[in-house]
Write a protein that holds these residues in place. Structure first.
Motif, PDB file in Angstrom:
ATOM      1  N   ALA A  51     -19.433   0.179  -5.360  1.00 33.04           N
ATOM      2  CA  ALA A  51     -19.958  -0.372  -4.115  1.00 33.04           C
ATOM      3  C   ALA A  51     -18.978  -1.376  -3.530  1.00 33.04           C
ATOM      4  N   ARG A  52     -19.043  -1.550  -2.224  1.00 36.07           N
ATOM      5  CA  ARG A  52     -18.182  -2.494  -1.523  1.00 36.07           C
ATOM      6  C   ARG A  52     -18.943  -3.790  -1.280  1.00 36.07           C
ATOM      7  N   VAL A  53     -18.354  -4.902  -1.677  1.00 37.89           N
ATOM      8  CA  VAL A  53     -18.985  -6.195  -1.447  1.00 37.89           C
ATOM      9  C   VAL A  53     -18.810  -6.588   0.018  1.00 37.89           C
ATOM     10  N   ASP A  54     -19.912  -6.914   0.670  1.00 44.32           N
ATOM     11  CA  ASP A  54     -19.908  -7.237   2.090  1.00 44.32           C
ATOM     12  C   ASP A  54     -20.651  -8.549   2.299  1.00 44.32           C
ATOM     13  N   ASN A  55     -19.923  -9.610   2.639  1.00 44.34           N
ATOM     14  CA  ASN A  55     -20.528 -10.925   2.824  1.00 44.34           C
ATOM     15  C   ASN A  55     -20.915 -11.206   4.280  1.00 44.34           C
ATOM     16  N   SER A  56     -20.849 -10.214   5.128  1.00 39.58           N
ATOM     17  CA  SER A  56     -21.081 -10.450   6.551  1.00 39.58           C
ATOM     18  C   SER A  56     -22.545 -10.321   6.954  1.00 39.58           C
ATOM     19  N   TRP A  57     -23.383  -9.863   6.068  1.00 37.78           N
ATOM     20  CA  TRP A  57     -24.760  -9.588   6.435  1.00 37.78           C
ATOM     21  C   TRP A  57     -25.679 -10.638   5.835  1.00 37.78           C
ATOM     22  N   GLY A  58     -26.491 -10.281   4.863  1.00 36.37           N
ATOM     23  CA  GLY A  58     -27.446 -11.211   4.281  1.00 36.37           C
ATOM     24  C   GLY A  58     -28.569 -10.454   3.614  1.00 36.37           C
ATOM     25  N   CYS A  59     -29.649 -11.153   3.278  1.00 39.35           N
ATOM     26  CA  CYS A  59     -30.801 -10.537   2.631  1.00 39.35           C
ATOM     27  C   CYS A  59     -31.876 -10.258   3.674  1.00 39.35           C
ATOM     28  N   ASP A  60     -32.263  -9.000   3.813  1.00 38.37           N
ATOM     29  CA  ASP A  60     -33.275  -8.661   4.809  1.00 38.37           C
ATOM     30  C   ASP A  60     -34.683  -8.903   4.269  1.00 38.37           C
ATOM     31  N   HIS A  61     -35.677  -8.583   5.094  1.00 38.87           N
ATOM     32  CA  HIS A  61     -37.056  -8.921   4.716  1.00 38.87           C
ATOM     33  C   HIS A  61     -37.527  -8.150   3.498  1.00 38.87           C
ATOM     34  N   GLY A  62     -36.866  -7.044   3.173  1.00 34.06           N
ATOM     35  CA  GLY A  62     -37.214  -6.323   1.952  1.00 34.06           C
ATOM     36  C   GLY A  62     -36.923  -7.123   0.691  1.00 34.06           C
TER      37      GLY A  62
END
Length: 208
Positions: A51-62
């Motif tokens: 998997a690719r680590v992506d720090n641009s997003w975050g934790c969604d409501h799920g």
């Protein structure tokens, strides 16, 4: 702790909270759960899974809507794996098998979603589920309790029920990863069983 929600890792020292839903009371969009990230573990899981680590997003409501109830102090490190909608069902199951050894280190795998999740057919005034929704939910539950993971992976065999259960499988796929991470003979507990508003299943499982 981490969230098995697919194949792409999302993590940061303090993951941004994403409000990726609409139509709810304003108070819902003010809920916060400032849990720390787990960068070292995210990198490790990325190496294990590709998997690719992506720090641009975050934790969604799920992620935060569930974990804030389990860990209200928001002190448990976590990150989220997003769903790869293009991957076959057995890939999501295999993801769980890959991550399963980490359970021996005291880490928790949580799959967030719904076995039945068809927003187009929701009846906001209906307390329980439609007959077909209850039937599909029960079909999956029976397979999980039997340990028949192939039946869950091949959920489309329950047609025409599965065609109404969801329009896209993103809410269903995390269950496959959780089952993949389980071990043969482990106890399975069912809680919060049943459907609501016609076309949403709230049935949940605790394995191990």
């Amino acid at each position: 702790h981490w969230f098995t929600h697919g194949l792409k890792v999302n993590d940061s020292p303090h993951p941004r909270q994403v409000y990726d839903m609409y139509g709810f009371p304003e108070a819902v969009y003010k809920v916060t759960w400032p849990a720390p990230g787990a960068s070292v573990l995210a990198d490790r899981v990325g190496e294990m899974t590709g998997a690719r680590v992506d720090n641009s997003w975050g934790c969604d409501h799920g992620t935060w809507s569930v974990l804030r109830r389990m860990y209200p102090a928001a002190k448990c490190p976590c990150f989220q794996l997003s769903v790869n909608g293009d991957a076959p069902m057995d890939v999501h199951y295999g993801l769980g098998k890959t991550l399963s050894p980490l359970r021996d280190e005291g880490l928790l795998i949580v799959g967030s979603g719904d076995v039945v999740h068809n927003l187009a057919l929701i009846d906001w005034e209906r307390e329980k589920g439609y007959a077909w929704a209850e039937e599909f939910d029960g079909h999956i539950k029976d397979a999980v309790l039997r340990g028949d993971h192939q039946e869950v992976i091949n959920y489309a065999g329950a047609d025409p029920l599965s065609r109404r259960a969801f329009s896209t499988p993103d809410h269903f796929l995390p269950l496959l990863s959780v089952l993949g991470a389980s071990r043969k003979g482990e106890p399975v507990y069912v809680f919060n069983e049943g459907c609501v508003m016609g076309s949403l299943s709230m049935t949940s499982y605790l394995i191990g």
